[in-house]
Design an enzyme around this catalytic site. Structure first.
Site, PDB file in Angstrom:
ATOM      1  N   HIS A  35      23.881 -30.958  15.648  1.00 11.89           N
ATOM      2  CA  HIS A  35      22.819 -30.109  15.085  1.00 11.89           C
ATOM      3  C   HIS A  35      23.328 -28.689  14.812  1.00 11.89           C
ATOM      4  O   HIS A  35      22.562 -27.733  14.825  1.00 11.89           O
ATOM      5  CB  HIS A  35      21.583 -30.074  16.000  1.00 11.89           C
ATOM      6  CG  HIS A  35      20.854 -31.391  16.015  1.00 11.89           C
ATOM      7  ND1 HIS A  35      19.887 -31.718  15.100  1.00 11.89           N
ATOM      8  CD2 HIS A  35      20.999 -32.482  16.805  1.00 11.89           C
ATOM      9  CE1 HIS A  35      19.437 -32.945  15.342  1.00 11.89           C
ATOM     10  NE2 HIS A  35      20.103 -33.437  16.372  1.00 11.89           N
ATOM     11  N   THR A  36      24.613 -28.585  14.601  1.00 11.52           N
ATOM     12  CA  THR A  36      25.194 -27.284  14.256  1.00 11.52           C
ATOM     13  C   THR A  36      25.466 -27.181  12.754  1.00 11.52           C
ATOM     14  O   THR A  36      25.599 -26.073  12.231  1.00 11.52           O
ATOM     15  CB  THR A  36      26.532 -27.057  15.001  1.00 11.52           C
ATOM     16  OG1 THR A  36      27.316 -28.249  14.874  1.00 11.52           O
ATOM     17  CG2 THR A  36      26.312 -26.766  16.468  1.00 11.52           C
ATOM     18  N   ASP A  37      25.558 -28.335  12.074  1.00  9.43           N
ATOM     19  CA  ASP A  37      25.966 -28.274  10.649  1.00  9.43           C
ATOM     20  C   ASP A  37      24.961 -27.510   9.795  1.00  9.43           C
ATOM     21  O   ASP A  37      25.333 -26.648   9.007  1.00  9.43           O
ATOM     22  CB  ASP A  37      26.286 -29.653  10.062  1.00  9.43           C
ATOM     23  CG  ASP A  37      25.166 -30.681  10.129  1.00  9.43           C
ATOM     24  OD1 ASP A  37      24.124 -30.411  10.763  1.00  9.43           O
ATOM     25  OD2 ASP A  37      25.335 -31.776   9.543  1.00  9.43           O
ATOM     26  N   GLY A 121      20.719 -47.539  12.265  1.00  9.21           N
ATOM     27  CA  GLY A 121      19.910 -46.823  13.256  1.00  9.21           C
ATOM     28  C   GLY A 121      20.664 -46.535  14.548  1.00  9.21           C
ATOM     29  O   GLY A 121      20.056 -46.242  15.568  1.00  9.21           O
ATOM     30  N   ALA A 122      21.994 -46.611  14.501  1.00 13.17           N
ATOM     31  CA  ALA A 122      22.786 -46.399  15.715  1.00 13.17           C
ATOM     32  C   ALA A 122      23.397 -45.004  15.770  1.00 13.17           C
ATOM     33  O   ALA A 122      24.175 -44.688  16.663  1.00 13.17           O
ATOM     34  CB  ALA A 122      23.891 -47.449  15.809  1.00 13.17           C
ATOM     35  N   SER A 125      25.693 -43.120  10.931  1.00 12.71           N
ATOM     36  CA  SER A 125      25.579 -42.682   9.530  1.00 12.71           C
ATOM     37  C   SER A 125      25.777 -43.773   8.496  1.00 12.71           C
ATOM     38  O   SER A 125      26.523 -43.605   7.523  1.00 12.71           O
ATOM     39  CB  SER A 125      26.557 -41.537   9.237  1.00 12.71           C
ATOM     40  OG  SER A 125      26.202 -40.452   9.995  1.00 12.71           O
ATOM     41  N   SER A 127      23.545 -44.602   6.406  1.00 11.69           N
ATOM     42  CA  SER A 127      22.929 -44.162   5.144  1.00 11.69           C
ATOM     43  C   SER A 127      23.878 -43.254   4.362  1.00 11.69           C
ATOM     44  O   SER A 127      24.026 -43.407   3.146  1.00 11.69           O
ATOM     45  CB  SER A 127      21.586 -43.483   5.403  1.00 11.69           C
ATOM     46  OG  SER A 127      21.727 -42.488   6.373  1.00 11.69           O
ATOM     47  N   GLU A 159      20.068 -37.145  -0.046  1.00 18.35           N
ATOM     48  CA  GLU A 159      19.397 -37.432   1.240  1.00 18.35           C
ATOM     49  C   GLU A 159      18.253 -36.424   1.469  1.00 18.35           C
ATOM     50  O   GLU A 159      17.160 -36.795   1.883  1.00 18.35           O
ATOM     51  CB  GLU A 159      20.436 -37.337   2.367  1.00 18.35           C
ATOM     52  CG  GLU A 159      19.895 -37.562   3.753  1.00 18.35           C
ATOM     53  CD  GLU A 159      19.835 -39.021   4.193  1.00 18.35           C
ATOM     54  OE1 GLU A 159      20.655 -39.818   3.727  1.00 18.35           O
ATOM     55  OE2 GLU A 159      18.942 -39.347   5.007  1.00 18.35           O
ATOM     56  N   ASP A 171      27.684 -35.689   7.813  1.00 18.95           N
ATOM     57  CA  ASP A 171      27.871 -37.129   7.701  1.00 18.95           C
ATOM     58  C   ASP A 171      28.529 -37.519   6.377  1.00 18.95           C
ATOM     59  O   ASP A 171      29.468 -38.323   6.337  1.00 18.95           O
ATOM     60  CB  ASP A 171      26.525 -37.857   7.844  1.00 18.95           C
ATOM     61  CG  ASP A 171      25.879 -37.580   9.195  1.00 18.95           C
ATOM     62  OD1 ASP A 171      26.522 -36.927  10.029  1.00 18.95           O
ATOM     63  OD2 ASP A 171      24.741 -38.024   9.412  1.00 18.95           O
TER      64      ASP A 171
HETATM   65  C1  GAF Z   1      22.386 -36.345  11.500  1.00 20.53           C
HETATM   66  C2  GAF Z   1      22.481 -35.481  10.254  1.00 20.53           C
HETATM   67  F1  GAF Z   1      22.569 -36.258   9.139  1.00 20.53           F
HETATM   68  C3  GAF Z   1      23.678 -34.526  10.331  1.00 20.53           C
HETATM   69  O1  GAF Z   1      23.666 -33.665   9.221  1.00 20.53           O
HETATM   70  C4  GAF Z   1      23.685 -33.755  11.649  1.00 20.53           C
HETATM   71  O2  GAF Z   1      22.745 -32.713  11.613  1.00 20.53           O
HETATM   72  C5  GAF Z   1      23.461 -34.681  12.834  1.00 20.53           C
HETATM   73  O3  GAF Z   1      22.313 -35.510  12.654  1.00 20.53           O
HETATM   74  C6  GAF Z   1      23.283 -33.921  14.109  1.00 20.53           C
HETATM   75  O4  GAF Z   1      24.458 -33.245  14.421  1.00 20.53           O
HETATM   76  O5  GAF Z   1      23.448 -37.240  11.599  1.00 20.53           O
END
Ligand code: GAF
Length: 387
Positions: A35-37, A121-122, A125, A127, A159, A171
């Site tokens: 959750h830093t991106d 859903g794991a 990524s 999607s 997305e 991702d």
């Molecule tokens: C998901 C999001 F798609 C990413 O962009 C990222 O924020 C992640 O959650 C959390 O680090 O995979």
């Protein structure tokens, strides 16, 4: 040849004739930096050997015809009138067509078959992998001449806008830019990056899938983004130069705290601490100090669970079990949260024992056998077959 490539080709031939090309796009892990991106911080992802394969060929009309091998479903529509489908898997392809066309890249009709082995859903990524495979394949098929970074940005935009998840760039970036045996330190503000090998004679990375299916489209992910934005807006009243949480320090938060909502404060504190942790963790890894790195994984989990509130009892259970195992030096939930996998750093010779122990304990507590996947870091998006 890889069975999934064979499938992507075979199903295409069965339904549409000979494909022009087959593209592979991998899932991803993220060693640290969650959750830093979308806060312009740092992340440390790598692409893995589980992937999505898209076989594709142009049509003479403007139809889009898709077949998903995994869902055993067809989608049929027109490239001239893209709209959200009830077939959720098809939306990731349509999202890309939509974003390309809005940017002036006209897509003619095409057929495509989608096949993959990234558990859905794991938190790996799947999607983003479909989006990257689709944009890479259409770029080749219609000769758009887009470079990788432009495709990453467009896949993220797809997305954000078509799927409705306000994800960051990690991702799609990891799927597109991954390299075998390398992790990527990405600065999500400047988009500069560097690769370095993940090498340990002593430890392996292991994913444990809680089998709690998360859905990022669930509003919680977008709500966390809003919380971060609210935090930045508040901080700016005191510190006008702060334009994202990347610019903030814990002292800034403490200063502004007396008038900052407790929940928003906790969210921001997690992000600010995590951004610093990633930088330090990269240094640990470069020095081969896996023990210190592993401790940071536990700290990340604590922050995600207690401050950012994106864990769930099952993920907390798995990390707690790992923390109590003498041969596990780091563990944390990975990805957006609310389910999916934990990432564990485990002594090589203890892998089997750890998997047995955690599986039995999880089964006993939740009545479900978790899945264990040893991680192999593999190549990013590429054409794997062309005619
Ligand atoms: C998901 C999001 F798609 C990413 O962009 C990222 O924020 C992640 O959650 C959390 O680090 O995979």
């Amino acid at each position: 040849m890889n069975l999934l490539i064979q499938d992507a080709g075979r199903y295409y031939r069965e339904h549409f004739g000979e494909p022009t090309l087959i593209v592979r796009s991998p899932g991803r892990i993220n060693l640290i930096g969650e959750h830093t991106d979308y806060n312009e911080g740092f992340v440390l992802p790598a692409s893995i050997d589980n992937a999505v394969y898209v076989s594709i060929g142009a049509r003479v009309d403007d139809q889009i015809q898709l077949f998903s091998v995994d869902y055993k479903e067809f989608y049929k529509g027109s490239s001239a009138a893209i709209s959200v489908s009830l077939q959720s898997w098809a939306n990731y392809v349509l999202a890309i067509v939509d974003v390309l066309q809005k940017a002036g890249y006209h897509c003619g009709g095409f057929n495509a078959v989608v096949r993959g082995d990234i558990p859905i859903g794991a938190g790996l990524s799947s999607s983003a992998a479909v989006e990257c495979a689709t944009i890479f394949a259409l770029n080749e098929l219609f000769g758009f001449k887009l470079d990788r970074m432009s495709m990453v940005k467009m896949a993220q935009q797809a997305e954000n806008e078509f799927i409705g998840v306000r994800c960051g760039i990690m991702d799609q970036f990891a799927s597109m830019f991954g390299k075998a045996n390398q992790v990527i330190e990405l600065d999500c503000r400047s988009l500069s990056y560097n690769y370095f090998p993940f090498e340990s004679a002593e430890y392996d990375l292991l994913l444990i899938n809680s089998r709690v299916k998360h859905s990022l489209a669930d509003s919680e992910y977008n709500l966390r983004r809003l919380d971060c934005e609210a935090g930045v807006a508040h901080l700016q009243r005191f510190y006008p130069n702060i334009t994202s949480l990347r610019d903030a320090r814990p002292e800034h938060l403490q200063q502004a705290f007396h008038s900052l909502d407790e929940k928003i404060f906790q969210r921001c504190l997690y992000v600010v601490e995590e951004i610093t942790r990633v930088k330090e963790a990269c240094e640990d890894l470069k020095l081969g100090d896996f023990i210190t790195f592993g401790k940071k994984m536990f700290s990340t989990h604590k922050g995600l669970s207690e401050l950012y509130n994106v864990s769930c009892p099952e993920l907390d259970f798995l990390v707690h079990f790992a923390a109590g195992h003498k041969d596990v030096i780091g563990a944390r939930m990975m990805g957006g949260g609310f389910g999916g996998c934990t990432l564990n750093l485990v002594k090589k010779e203890a892998l089997a024992d750890f998997i047995t122990g955690i599986s039995e304990a999880y089964l006993e507590s939740y009545g479900v056998l978790p899945e264990a996947y040893p991680v192999t870091i593999d190549e990013g998006t590429a054409v794997v077959r062309s005619s």
